[in-house]
Design a protein around this motif. Structure first.
Motif, PDB file in Angstrom:
ATOM      1  N   ASN A 160      13.409  -3.169  18.532  1.00  0.00           N
ATOM      2  CA  ASN A 160      13.022  -2.457  17.306  1.00  0.00           C
ATOM      3  C   ASN A 160      12.424  -3.414  16.285  1.00  0.00           C
ATOM      4  N   ALA A 161      12.969  -4.617  16.183  1.00  0.00           N
ATOM      5  CA  ALA A 161      12.432  -5.612  15.248  1.00  0.00           C
ATOM      6  C   ALA A 161      11.023  -6.025  15.664  1.00  0.00           C
ATOM      7  N   ILE A 162      10.796  -6.181  16.956  1.00  0.00           N
ATOM      8  CA  ILE A 162       9.461  -6.517  17.450  1.00  0.00           C
ATOM      9  C   ILE A 162       8.490  -5.387  17.120  1.00  0.00           C
ATOM     10  N   GLY A 163       8.905  -4.157  17.362  1.00  0.00           N
ATOM     11  CA  GLY A 163       8.054  -3.004  17.044  1.00  0.00           C
ATOM     12  C   GLY A 163       7.737  -2.926  15.558  1.00  0.00           C
ATOM     13  N   ALA A 164       8.722  -3.173  14.710  1.00  0.00           N
ATOM     14  CA  ALA A 164       8.498  -3.147  13.256  1.00  0.00           C
ATOM     15  C   ALA A 164       7.522  -4.247  12.849  1.00  0.00           C
ATOM     16  N   ASN A 165       7.614  -5.410  13.467  1.00  0.00           N
ATOM     17  CA  ASN A 165       6.683  -6.497  13.147  1.00  0.00           C
ATOM     18  C   ASN A 165       5.267  -6.164  13.592  1.00  0.00           C
ATOM     19  N   LEU A 166       5.111  -5.478  14.706  1.00  0.00           N
ATOM     20  CA  LEU A 166       3.769  -5.060  15.134  1.00  0.00           C
ATOM     21  C   LEU A 166       3.163  -4.083  14.126  1.00  0.00           C
ATOM     22  N   VAL A 167       3.978  -3.178  13.605  1.00  0.00           N
ATOM     23  CA  VAL A 167       3.498  -2.246  12.585  1.00  0.00           C
ATOM     24  C   VAL A 167       3.103  -3.017  11.327  1.00  0.00           C
ATOM     25  N   ALA A 168       3.909  -4.015  10.932  1.00  0.00           N
ATOM     26  CA  ALA A 168       3.597  -4.818   9.743  1.00  0.00           C
ATOM     27  C   ALA A 168       2.290  -5.582   9.926  1.00  0.00           C
ATOM     28  N   LEU A 169       2.032  -6.079  11.131  1.00  0.00           N
ATOM     29  CA  LEU A 169       0.779  -6.787  11.397  1.00  0.00           C
ATOM     30  C   LEU A 169      -0.418  -5.834  11.354  1.00  0.00           C
ATOM     31  N   LYS A 170      -0.220  -4.608  11.820  1.00  0.00           N
ATOM     32  CA  LYS A 170      -1.302  -3.628  11.847  1.00  0.00           C
ATOM     33  C   LYS A 170      -1.633  -3.120  10.444  1.00  0.00           C
ATOM     34  N   ASN A 171      -0.656  -3.059   9.579  1.00  0.00           N
ATOM     35  CA  ASN A 171      -0.833  -2.493   8.246  1.00  0.00           C
ATOM     36  C   ASN A 171      -0.391  -3.470   7.165  1.00  0.00           C
ATOM     37  N   PRO A 172      -1.155  -4.550   6.942  1.00  0.00           N
ATOM     38  CA  PRO A 172      -0.747  -5.513   5.914  1.00  0.00           C
ATOM     39  C   PRO A 172      -0.840  -4.901   4.516  1.00  0.00           C
ATOM     40  N   ALA A 173      -0.127  -5.504   3.590  1.00  0.00           N
ATOM     41  CA  ALA A 173      -0.162  -5.030   2.206  1.00  0.00           C
ATOM     42  C   ALA A 173      -1.590  -5.128   1.676  1.00  0.00           C
ATOM     43  N   LYS A 174      -2.044  -4.066   0.984  1.00  0.00           N
ATOM     44  CA  LYS A 174      -3.393  -4.059   0.424  1.00  0.00           C
ATOM     45  C   LYS A 174      -3.432  -3.133  -0.781  1.00  0.00           C
ATOM     46  N   ALA A 175      -4.424  -3.366  -1.643  1.00  0.00           N
ATOM     47  CA  ALA A 175      -4.676  -2.513  -2.801  1.00  0.00           C
ATOM     48  C   ALA A 175      -6.178  -2.471  -3.011  1.00  0.00           C
ATOM     49  N   VAL A 176      -6.709  -1.284  -3.354  1.00  0.00           N
ATOM     50  CA  VAL A 176      -8.159  -1.089  -3.480  1.00  0.00           C
ATOM     51  C   VAL A 176      -8.454  -0.261  -4.720  1.00  0.00           C
ATOM     52  N   TYR A 177      -9.549  -0.617  -5.409  1.00  0.00           N
ATOM     53  CA  TYR A 177     -10.051   0.226  -6.500  1.00  0.00           C
ATOM     54  C   TYR A 177     -11.565   0.329  -6.370  1.00  0.00           C
ATOM     55  N   THR A 178     -12.088   1.550  -6.478  1.00  0.00           N
ATOM     56  CA  THR A 178     -13.527   1.810  -6.468  1.00  0.00           C
ATOM     57  C   THR A 178     -13.906   2.438  -7.803  1.00  0.00           C
ATOM     58  N   THR A 179     -14.904   1.866  -8.469  1.00  0.00           N
ATOM     59  CA  THR A 179     -15.308   2.394  -9.776  1.00  0.00           C
ATOM     60  C   THR A 179     -15.941   3.774  -9.626  1.00  0.00           C
ATOM     61  N   THR A 180     -15.721   4.613 -10.627  1.00  0.00           N
ATOM     62  CA  THR A 180     -16.291   5.967 -10.610  1.00  0.00           C
ATOM     63  C   THR A 180     -17.322   6.157 -11.716  1.00  0.00           C
ATOM     64  N   ALA A 181     -17.452   5.170 -12.593  1.00  0.00           N
ATOM     65  CA  ALA A 181     -18.425   5.233 -13.693  1.00  0.00           C
ATOM     66  C   ALA A 181     -18.985   3.836 -13.907  1.00  0.00           C
ATOM     67  N   GLU A 182     -20.130   3.752 -14.565  1.00  0.00           N
ATOM     68  CA  GLU A 182     -20.685   2.424 -14.841  1.00  0.00           C
ATOM     69  C   GLU A 182     -19.867   1.739 -15.929  1.00  0.00           C
ATOM     70  N   ILE A 183     -19.891   0.415 -15.895  1.00  0.00           N
ATOM     71  CA  ILE A 183     -19.165  -0.411 -16.856  1.00  0.00           C
ATOM     72  C   ILE A 183     -20.169  -1.420 -17.412  1.00  0.00           C
ATOM     73  N   ILE A 184     -20.189  -1.601 -18.722  1.00  0.00           N
ATOM     74  CA  ILE A 184     -21.087  -2.568 -19.342  1.00  0.00           C
ATOM     75  C   ILE A 184     -20.258  -3.671 -19.979  1.00  0.00           C
ATOM     76  N   GLY A 185     -20.626  -4.905 -19.678  1.00  0.00           N
ATOM     77  CA  GLY A 185     -19.923  -6.058 -20.234  1.00  0.00           C
ATOM     78  C   GLY A 185     -20.821  -6.892 -21.113  1.00  0.00           C
ATOM     79  N   ARG A 186     -20.238  -7.424 -22.212  1.00  0.00           N
ATOM     80  CA  ARG A 186     -20.950  -8.307 -23.138  1.00  0.00           C
ATOM     81  C   ARG A 186     -19.956  -9.320 -23.679  1.00  0.00           C
ATOM     82  N   THR A 187     -19.546 -10.260 -22.882  1.00  0.00           N
ATOM     83  CA  THR A 187     -18.580 -11.245 -23.334  1.00  0.00           C
ATOM     84  C   THR A 187     -18.961 -12.635 -22.841  1.00  0.00           C
TER      85      THR A 187
END
Length: 159
Positions: A22-49
Motif C-alpha cells: 500500500n505504501a508503494i502504491g501511495a508513492n506511485l500516486v504521489a509521483l504521478k500527481n505532484p503538488a502544483k498550483a496554476v493561475y490563468t489571467t482572465t483580463a488584461e493587466i497594465i503595469g507601470r512600476t
C-alpha cells in the motif's frame, strides 16, 4: 497523496506485508500527481512600476511541498501601452524573498507589438511546508506602461 519514505531495511526471507505494498502504491500516486498550483489571467493587466511589484493579486500561488525542487513557469503576451520601447524585468517572490538580483530572473524588450514572454525557473532544495509564490515585474521607465493580455499563465510544480 503525500510521499512516504519507503522501507529500505529489508531482511533476507522477510515477507512483504499489505502495508508495504500500500505504501508503494501511495508513492506511485504521489509521483504521478505532484503538488502544483496554476493561475490563468482572465483580463488584461497594465503595469507601470520602476521597482519590483506584484503583477496582480491573483498571481499569488500557495503550494505545500514535501521538500526539494520546484519549477516555476510564466508565459503570456505583452505590448507597450505607450509609444516607447522599454525593458521588462520579471522575478519570483517566494515567502517574501525575491529570487533574482537587481534585474530579476528574466528580462524582455517590449515594444508596440505583441510579444510572447516566458520563462521557467528551477528553485532548488525548497524546504518542506507551505510556500507562497508571487510573480513580480518592473519596467525600465515608469512613464511607459506594459499590457499583459488575458490568457497568461503562471504555475508552480514540485518535481
Amino acid at each position: 497523496m503525500a510521499w512516504t519514505t519507503p522501507k529500505t531495511d529489508w531482511s533476507t526471507g522477510e515477507l512483504v506485508a499489505a502495508a508495504d505494498l500500500n505504501a508503494i502504491g501511495a508513492n506511485l500516486v504521489a509521483l504521478k500527481n505532484p503538488a502544483k498550483a496554476v493561475y490563468t489571467t482572465t483580463a488584461e493587466i497594465i503595469g507601470r512600476t520602476e521597482t519590483f511589484a506584484d503583477v496582480d493579486s491573483n498571481m499569488r500561488l500557495a503550494l505545500a511541498t514535501t521538500g526539494g525542487d520546484v519549477l516555476v513557469h510564466f508565459h503570456g503576451s505583452m505590448e507597450n501601452v505607450d509609444p516607447y520601447n522599454t525593458m521588462l524585468y520579471c522575478d519570483i517572490d517566494i515567502d517574501g524573498t525575491r529570487q533574482g538580483a537587481e534585474f530579476g530572473i528574466s528580462r524582455a524588450h517590449i515594444d508596440a507589438h505583441d510579444k510572447a514572454v516566458s520563462f521557467t525557473h528551477l528553485i532548488r532544495n525548497l524546504s518542506a511546508g507551505s510556500h507562497n509564490f508571487k510573480l513580480q515585474w518592473k519596467i525600465e521607465k515608469q512613464t511607459v506602461g506594459v499590457r499583459l493580455f488575458a490568457g497568461a499563465q503562471f504555475w508552480v510544480r514540485e518535481i
